[in-house]
Design a protein around this motif. Sequence first.
Motif, PDB file in Angstrom:
ATOM      1  N   GLN A   1       0.792  -1.227   0.000  1.00 38.04           N
ATOM      2  CA  GLN A   1       0.000   0.000   0.000  1.00 38.04           C
ATOM      3  C   GLN A   1       0.821   1.273   0.000  1.00 38.04           C
ATOM      4  OE1 GLN A   1      -2.785  -0.513   3.281  1.00 38.04           O
ATOM      5  NE2 GLN A   1      -4.398   0.018   1.846  1.00 38.04           N
ATOM      6  N   GLN A   2       2.049   1.233   0.517  1.00 38.92           N
ATOM      7  CA  GLN A   2       2.848   2.451   0.599  1.00 38.92           C
ATOM      8  C   GLN A   2       3.288   2.950  -0.775  1.00 38.92           C
ATOM      9  OE1 GLN A   2       4.944  -0.259   2.454  1.00 38.92           O
ATOM     10  NE2 GLN A   2       6.905  -0.088   1.446  1.00 38.92           N
ATOM     11  N   VAL A   3       3.235   2.094  -1.795  1.00 35.23           N
ATOM     12  CA  VAL A   3       3.617   2.476  -3.151  1.00 35.23           C
ATOM     13  C   VAL A   3       2.365   2.961  -3.876  1.00 35.23           C
ATOM     14  CG1 VAL A   3       4.638   1.693  -5.319  1.00 35.23           C
ATOM     15  CG2 VAL A   3       5.424   0.718  -3.165  1.00 35.23           C
ATOM     16  N   THR A   4       2.447   4.148  -4.476  1.00 31.72           N
ATOM     17  CA  THR A   4       1.296   4.698  -5.194  1.00 31.72           C
ATOM     18  C   THR A   4       1.490   4.524  -6.705  1.00 31.72           C
ATOM     19  OG1 THR A   4       2.231   6.914  -5.437  1.00 31.72           O
ATOM     20  CG2 THR A   4       0.996   6.447  -3.398  1.00 31.72           C
ATOM     21  N   ALA A   5       0.400   4.683  -7.436  1.00 36.01           N
ATOM     22  CA  ALA A   5       0.482   4.648  -8.899  1.00 36.01           C
ATOM     23  C   ALA A   5       1.406   5.752  -9.396  1.00 36.01           C
ATOM     24  CB  ALA A   5      -0.908   4.780  -9.509  1.00 36.01           C
ATOM     25  N   ASP A   6       1.382   6.907  -8.745  1.00 32.71           N
ATOM     26  CA  ASP A   6       2.275   8.002  -9.131  1.00 32.71           C
ATOM     27  C   ASP A   6       3.740   7.617  -8.954  1.00 32.71           C
ATOM     28  OD1 ASP A   6       0.211   9.691  -9.875  1.00 32.71           O
ATOM     29  OD2 ASP A   6       0.150  10.732  -7.952  1.00 32.71           O
ATOM     30  N   ASP A   7       4.056   6.882  -7.878  1.00 28.29           N
ATOM     31  CA  ASP A   7       5.425   6.401  -7.670  1.00 28.29           C
ATOM     32  C   ASP A   7       5.853   5.489  -8.819  1.00 28.29           C
ATOM     33  OD1 ASP A   7       5.558   7.665  -5.143  1.00 28.29           O
ATOM     34  OD2 ASP A   7       4.874   5.852  -4.099  1.00 28.29           O
ATOM     35  N   LEU A   8       4.947   4.605  -9.214  1.00 23.58           N
ATOM     36  CA  LEU A   8       5.256   3.655 -10.285  1.00 23.58           C
ATOM     37  C   LEU A   8       5.431   4.375 -11.620  1.00 23.58           C
ATOM     38  CD1 LEU A   8       2.717   0.913  -9.210  1.00 23.58           C
ATOM     39  CD2 LEU A   8       5.203   0.872  -8.888  1.00 23.58           C
ATOM     40  N   ILE A   9       4.550   5.320 -11.902  1.00 21.63           N
ATOM     41  CA  ILE A   9       4.660   6.098 -13.143  1.00 21.63           C
ATOM     42  C   ILE A   9       5.966   6.878 -13.156  1.00 21.63           C
ATOM     43  CG2 ILE A   9       3.692   8.052 -14.424  1.00 21.63           C
ATOM     44  CD1 ILE A   9       0.901   6.971 -13.548  1.00 21.63           C
ATOM     45  N   ARG A  10       6.327   7.467 -12.036  1.00 19.00           N
ATOM     46  CA  ARG A  10       7.581   8.228 -11.944  1.00 19.00           C
ATOM     47  C   ARG A  10       8.781   7.322 -12.223  1.00 19.00           C
ATOM     48  NH1 ARG A  10       7.102   9.773  -7.031  1.00 19.00           N
ATOM     49  NH2 ARG A  10       5.489  11.250  -7.581  1.00 19.00           N
ATOM     50  N   ALA A  11       8.768   6.105 -11.694  1.00 28.30           N
ATOM     51  CA  ALA A  11       9.865   5.152 -11.924  1.00 28.30           C
ATOM     52  C   ALA A  11       9.951   4.774 -13.401  1.00 28.30           C
ATOM     53  CB  ALA A  11       9.682   3.911 -11.061  1.00 28.30           C
ATOM     54  N   ILE A  12       8.795   4.560 -14.035  1.00 31.09           N
ATOM     55  CA  ILE A  12       8.782   4.235 -15.463  1.00 31.09           C
ATOM     56  C   ILE A  12       9.278   5.429 -16.270  1.00 31.09           C
ATOM     57  CG2 ILE A  12       7.311   3.617 -17.424  1.00 31.09           C
ATOM     58  CD1 ILE A  12       5.533   2.079 -15.340  1.00 31.09           C
ATOM     59  N   ASN A  13       8.848   6.627 -15.902  1.00 30.99           N
ATOM     60  CA  ASN A  13       9.331   7.849 -16.565  1.00 30.99           C
ATOM     61  C   ASN A  13      10.836   7.978 -16.421  1.00 30.99           C
ATOM     62  OD1 ASN A  13       6.497   9.954 -15.601  1.00 30.99           O
ATOM     63  ND2 ASN A  13       6.693   8.586 -17.326  1.00 30.99           N
ATOM     64  N   ASP A  14      11.346   7.730 -15.213  1.00 28.21           N
ATOM     65  CA  ASP A  14      12.786   7.840 -14.957  1.00 28.21           C
ATOM     66  C   ASP A  14      13.586   6.832 -15.772  1.00 28.21           C
ATOM     67  OD1 ASP A  14      12.278   9.918 -13.206  1.00 28.21           O
ATOM     68  OD2 ASP A  14      12.611   8.724 -11.391  1.00 28.21           O
TER      69      ASP A  14
END
Length: 71
Positions: free
Chosen positions: A48-61
């Motif tokens: 739960q501590q990981v958000t969709a925004d975190d995942l999108i940011r990692a993919i963007n990076d």
Amino acid sequence: MISDQFRVPGISCQHCVNAITRAVNALPGVRQVVVNLSDKSVRVEHDQQVTADDLIRAINDAGYDEVAVLV
């Protein structure tokens, strides 16, 4: 456990699969990353501590700017 899925049109080769997998797996709380080259999608199982925004940011990076959340 939460599962999110994303469409990433820029996925075109095994290098893309590896880059996205490494970037997303680096986030604490990510349990599994499945990158599907044929349908250009990424499925992530995470805490739960990981958000969709975190995942999108990692993919963007990792170098992939066009990311759409699949419902």
